[in-house]
Design a protein around this motif. Structure first.
Motif, PDB file in Angstrom:
ATOM      1  N   VAL A  80       0.848  -1.185   0.000  1.00 47.21           N
ATOM      2  CA  VAL A  80       0.000   0.000   0.000  1.00 47.21           C
ATOM      3  C   VAL A  80       0.886   1.239   0.000  1.00 47.21           C
ATOM      4  O   VAL A  80       1.922   1.285   0.669  1.00 47.21           O
ATOM      5  N   ASP A  81       0.513   2.230  -0.779  1.00 47.46           N
ATOM      6  CA  ASP A  81       1.219   3.509  -0.809  1.00 47.46           C
ATOM      7  C   ASP A  81       1.174   4.117   0.592  1.00 47.46           C
ATOM      8  O   ASP A  81       0.090   4.320   1.147  1.00 47.46           O
ATOM      9  N   SER A  84      -1.307   6.964   1.063  1.00 47.88           N
ATOM     10  CA  SER A  84      -2.736   6.667   1.104  1.00 47.88           C
ATOM     11  C   SER A  84      -3.150   6.072   2.431  1.00 47.88           C
ATOM     12  O   SER A  84      -4.314   6.152   2.827  1.00 47.88           O
ATOM     13  N   SER A  85      -2.194   5.465   3.169  1.00 48.04           N
ATOM     14  CA  SER A  85      -2.553   4.849   4.448  1.00 48.04           C
ATOM     15  C   SER A  85      -2.221   5.739   5.635  1.00 48.04           C
ATOM     16  O   SER A  85      -2.531   5.410   6.769  1.00 48.04           O
ATOM     17  N   LEU A 123      -4.902  -1.188  -9.097  1.00 44.49           N
ATOM     18  CA  LEU A 123      -4.937  -1.324  -7.639  1.00 44.49           C
ATOM     19  C   LEU A 123      -3.631  -0.933  -6.965  1.00 44.49           C
ATOM     20  O   LEU A 123      -3.566  -0.884  -5.737  1.00 44.49           O
ATOM     21  N   LEU A 126      -3.202   1.150  -3.650  1.00 46.01           N
ATOM     22  CA  LEU A 126      -4.484   1.261  -2.948  1.00 46.01           C
ATOM     23  C   LEU A 126      -4.700   0.107  -1.961  1.00 46.01           C
ATOM     24  O   LEU A 126      -5.381   0.280  -0.951  1.00 46.01           O
ATOM     25  N   VAL A 127      -4.142  -1.040  -2.271  1.00 38.55           N
ATOM     26  CA  VAL A 127      -4.340  -2.225  -1.435  1.00 38.55           C
ATOM     27  C   VAL A 127      -3.120  -3.122  -1.605  1.00 38.55           C
ATOM     28  O   VAL A 127      -2.459  -3.099  -2.653  1.00 38.55           O
ATOM     29  N   ALA A 369     -13.142  -3.961  -7.963  1.00 35.32           N
ATOM     30  CA  ALA A 369     -13.077  -2.810  -7.064  1.00 35.32           C
ATOM     31  C   ALA A 369     -14.319  -2.749  -6.187  1.00 35.32           C
ATOM     32  O   ALA A 369     -14.240  -2.427  -4.995  1.00 35.32           O
ATOM     33  N   VAL A 378     -10.631  -1.310   0.350  1.00 34.42           N
ATOM     34  CA  VAL A 378     -10.300  -0.009  -0.222  1.00 34.42           C
ATOM     35  C   VAL A 378     -11.535   0.884  -0.104  1.00 34.42           C
ATOM     36  O   VAL A 378     -12.670   0.387  -0.105  1.00 34.42           O
ATOM     37  N   ALA A 382     -11.676   5.580  -3.991  1.00 32.87           N
ATOM     38  CA  ALA A 382     -10.298   5.306  -4.406  1.00 32.87           C
ATOM     39  C   ALA A 382     -10.269   4.163  -5.401  1.00 32.87           C
ATOM     40  O   ALA A 382      -9.519   4.183  -6.383  1.00 32.87           O
ATOM     41  N   ALA A 383     -11.084   3.139  -5.156  1.00 30.24           N
ATOM     42  CA  ALA A 383     -11.112   1.984  -6.056  1.00 30.24           C
ATOM     43  C   ALA A 383     -11.553   2.402  -7.440  1.00 30.24           C
ATOM     44  O   ALA A 383     -10.976   1.985  -8.448  1.00 30.24           O
ATOM     45  N   GLY A 386      -8.805   4.432  -9.168  1.00 25.21           N
ATOM     46  CA  GLY A 386      -7.728   3.593  -9.653  1.00 25.21           C
ATOM     47  C   GLY A 386      -8.127   2.832 -10.893  1.00 25.21           C
ATOM     48  O   GLY A 386      -7.345   2.653 -11.819  1.00 25.21           O
TER      49      GLY A 386
END
Length: 390
Positions: A80-81, A84-85, A123, A126-127, A369, A378, A382-383, A386
């Protein structure tokens, strides 16, 4: 040459003639191209597509899981980025964050982890995702149990144990979403059959794409019944014979590249306007699978019967998706899966073939997604973002 080998080669001769007749439809599809474009130009076009197309170029953090027969299974992790987390981590006020959801992608027969290129791109960041190559495919090692003259045949059950080894190595804790295409979906069913407690304790979502619980011996691949029955009777012996002559077969593949490409397109895609770079990408994955590996895996599909294993997924949010013109695992097989899973979404993609995730990537990614958002893996916005950018 032994009597059994002679019999196999005799059957190979008969099957070769039968397959030649059955392949006529695909051959006709490339006949016009043969008349108008020289072979050298077609070869240059393939090389240009290989050099310019980005498909299959995504790479993650590599890892290696060891199967129960010591086969090395290659996988990659996309984390995960951190950006984003960050908000979620700040809300934990310094406490250790729980293990994130990990989405594990399993690919199909004669493919590799790269077959999920579009979904992986959408993705990324994002996950947490794990992509792995089945034994003897992609970057994984040749199956140890299958090596040598006394090698054991591949079974779908063994692939389920391989998936367990990958999960233990790449995602030993935290919730899981399992995604499988074709043979990859069967691998998930075998995992559930052998390790139902893992499904109950950790799996929060599952997606079956273009796959089947069994009865694959009834599939006619869009061919006349008499012809497909004849081919089905002799094909195991033919593949076994050809698998012992890999160099000869690979030379034959190269010599008949146009027909091979036509067959792949016929059985992979339904749309007439598939991006040539995508079609070539699929062709490249399939043609990279050695004939002896093709031969080792083929018998496993006739034995595959895992409808009962789906019971463990009854309370798990699920996606059952297929192309409406899939000639390899017909959409009726996906409908049967959905019937067994009360909490599933059934999606039949119009004008979709067996490699629906490459042919209609947005349709597949959007539905995936939705599943990930549904299980909280997610955020829904965001899903979708992406998916649009992938």
């Amino acid at each position: 040459m032994s009597e059994s080998s002679t019999d196999n080669w005799r059957r190979a001769g008969f099957a070769g003639a039968a397959i030649g007749v059955l392949a006529a439809g695909a051959a006709a599809g490339v006949a016009l191209e043969r008349l108008t474009v020289g072979r050298g130009m077609r070869q240059k076009a393939r090389l240009a597509l290989d050099a310019s197309a980005p498909y299959g170029s995504l790479r993650g953090t590599p890892g290696k899981a060891i199967a129960d027969d010591t086969t090395a299974l290659y996988y990659e992790i996309d984390e995960v980025d951190p950006e984003s987390s960050a908000p979620r981590k700040r809300r934990l006020f310094g406490r250790k964050a729980p293990a994130p959801v990990t989405v594990v992608f399993s690919h199909g027969y004669c493919l590799s982890q790269d077959s999920w290129h579009f979904q992986r791109a959408a993705l990324r960041g994002l996950v947490r995702t794990v992509h792995w190559d089945q034994r003897s495919h992609g970057r994984s090692a040749r199956g140890v149990a299958q090596s040598g003259p006394d090698g054991l045949p591949v079974s779908i059950d063994r692939l389920g144990r391989d998936l367990k080894a990958v999960i233990d190595a790449a995602a030993p804790e935290g919730p899981l979403v399992l995604v499988g295409h074709s043979m990859g979906g069967m691998t998930i069913m075998a995992l559930a059959d052998a390790y139902p407690e893992l499904i109950r304790e950790r799996v929060v979502g599952v997606a079956f794409v273009g796959t089947s619980t069994g009865r694959l011996g009834e599939v006619n691949y869009g061919l006349p019944t008499a012809g497909v029955n004849a081919v089905r009777r002799v094909l195991p012996g033919v593949l076994k014979a050809l698998g012992s002559q890999t160099e000869l077969v690979e030379r034959g593949r190269r010599a008949t590249a146009d027909l091979f490409a036509g067959l792949i397109k016929k059985y992979s895609f339904s749309s007439k306007d598939v991006d040539p770079a995508v079609a070539r990408f699929a062709e490249r994955m399939i043609e990279s699978t050695p004939i002896d590996v093709v031969a080792e895996f083929y018998p496993a599909f006739a034995e595959h019967d895992k409808a009962d294993a789906l019971a463990v997924f009854r309370d798990v949010p699920a996606l059952a998706l297929a192309g409406d013109r899939d000639l390899v695992t017909p959409s009726s097989h996906t409908e049967a899966i959905a019937d067994l899973l009360p909490d599933s979404e059934l999606v039949i993609v119009p004008d979709g073939g067996h490699l629906v995730m490459l042919e209609h990537p947005e349709a597949v990614t959007d539905r995936l997604a939705d599943l990930l958002a549904r299980v909280g893996a997610v955020p829904s916005t965001a899903a979708k973002a992406g998916s649009a950018s992938g």
